[in-house]
Design a protein around this motif. Structure first.
Motif, PDB file in Angstrom:
ATOM      1  N   ASN A 130      91.830 -83.380 -11.292  1.00  0.00           N
ATOM      2  CA  ASN A 130      90.541 -83.605 -12.106  1.00  0.00           C
ATOM      3  C   ASN A 130      89.633 -84.189 -11.179  1.00  0.00           C
ATOM      4  O   ASN A 130      89.768 -85.262 -10.269  1.00  0.00           O
ATOM      5  N   SER A 131      88.219 -83.952 -11.189  1.00  0.00           N
ATOM      6  CA  SER A 131      87.404 -84.725 -10.204  1.00  0.00           C
ATOM      7  C   SER A 131      87.270 -86.123 -10.791  1.00  0.00           C
ATOM      8  O   SER A 131      87.430 -86.535 -11.738  1.00  0.00           O
ATOM      9  N   ASP A 149      84.845 -87.848 -11.814  1.00  0.00           N
ATOM     10  CA  ASP A 149      83.374 -88.095 -12.388  1.00  0.00           C
ATOM     11  C   ASP A 149      83.155 -89.337 -13.112  1.00  0.00           C
ATOM     12  O   ASP A 149      83.999 -89.240 -13.935  1.00  0.00           O
ATOM     13  N   SER A 174      85.795 -83.667 -17.545  1.00  0.00           N
ATOM     14  CA  SER A 174      86.216 -83.576 -15.904  1.00  0.00           C
ATOM     15  C   SER A 174      86.435 -82.228 -15.428  1.00  0.00           C
ATOM     16  O   SER A 174      86.788 -81.180 -16.181  1.00  0.00           O
ATOM     17  N   LYS A 175      85.747 -81.891 -14.251  1.00  0.00           N
ATOM     18  CA  LYS A 175      85.838 -80.706 -13.579  1.00  0.00           C
ATOM     19  C   LYS A 175      87.096 -80.615 -12.825  1.00  0.00           C
ATOM     20  O   LYS A 175      87.590 -81.466 -12.218  1.00  0.00           O
ATOM     21  N   LYS A 176      87.784 -79.476 -12.617  1.00  0.00           N
ATOM     22  CA  LYS A 176      88.893 -79.156 -11.942  1.00  0.00           C
ATOM     23  C   LYS A 176      88.488 -79.005 -10.583  1.00  0.00           C
ATOM     24  O   LYS A 176      87.826 -78.001 -10.180  1.00  0.00           O
TER      25      LYS A 176
END
Length: 177
Positions: free
Chosen positions: A32-33, A35, A41-43
């Motif tokens: 997970n980023s 953020d 959350s972005k992968k």
């Protein structure tokens, strides 16, 4: 201690048209980023690289393809031996030709090698593995990995991995209801 043992020697090594045949992989995982905005959350894709006992720069796990195994089995075996990882092969990344200064022999006097490279989704990192005394493993972002590759052909394989991975993501999104 691990009961895994690295294969050694050239008795079972495959050759084709003066090239030593090699199998390897670009190991990857998602995290997970970081953020801080609180949004979903972005992968982030990370790749695993290993150190070389023979000099600077990082490598992807790879080694000789032997005549008692498939090319896929060789790639998986090398991942365990050199990087201490297990996972699933998820895509073929192509063939890459290179010259090895350390692996010249009677069947390939010029050290010509042809590598079959795969994407490997890592599911397990072993605590103990055959080459851990000679190699360190390191998770990197793709951009860090591109800058850390010891060999140009591995950088090419990583760039192809990025294209392949993007196509896989687009395909997965299209399959969603």
């Amino acid at each position: 201690m691990s009961d895994l043992v690295a294969r050694t020697g050239r008795l079972k090594q495959r050759y084709e048209n003066g090239f030593r045949l090699v199998a390897g992989c670009v190991p990857f995982r998602y995290r997970n980023s970081d953020d801080c905005t609180g949004s979903s959350s972005k992968k982030i894709v990370e790749v695993l690289m290993i150190s070389s006992p023979s000099g600077p720069g990082l490598l992807f796990p790879k080694g000789g393809w032997e005549n008692d195994e498939t090319v896929e089995e060789a790639a998986v075996r090398e991942s365990v031996e050199e990087a201490g990882i297990r996972g699933d092969l998820t895509g073929f990344l192509g063939y890459y030709e290179f010259r090895s200064k350390t692996h010249q022999d009677e069947f390939s006097p010029e050290g010509l090698c042809k590598a079959s490279m795969f994407a490997l989704f890592v599911k397990e990192e072993l605590q103990s593995w055959p080459e851990q005394k000679f190699r360190n493993r390191r998770w990197l972002s793709v951009s860090e990995a591109i800058g850390s590759c010891r060999h140009a052909w591995m950088r090419d394989a990583l760039e192809y991995f990025c294209k392949w991975h993007e196509c896989e993501l687009v395909s997965a999104r299209e399959d969603l209801p």
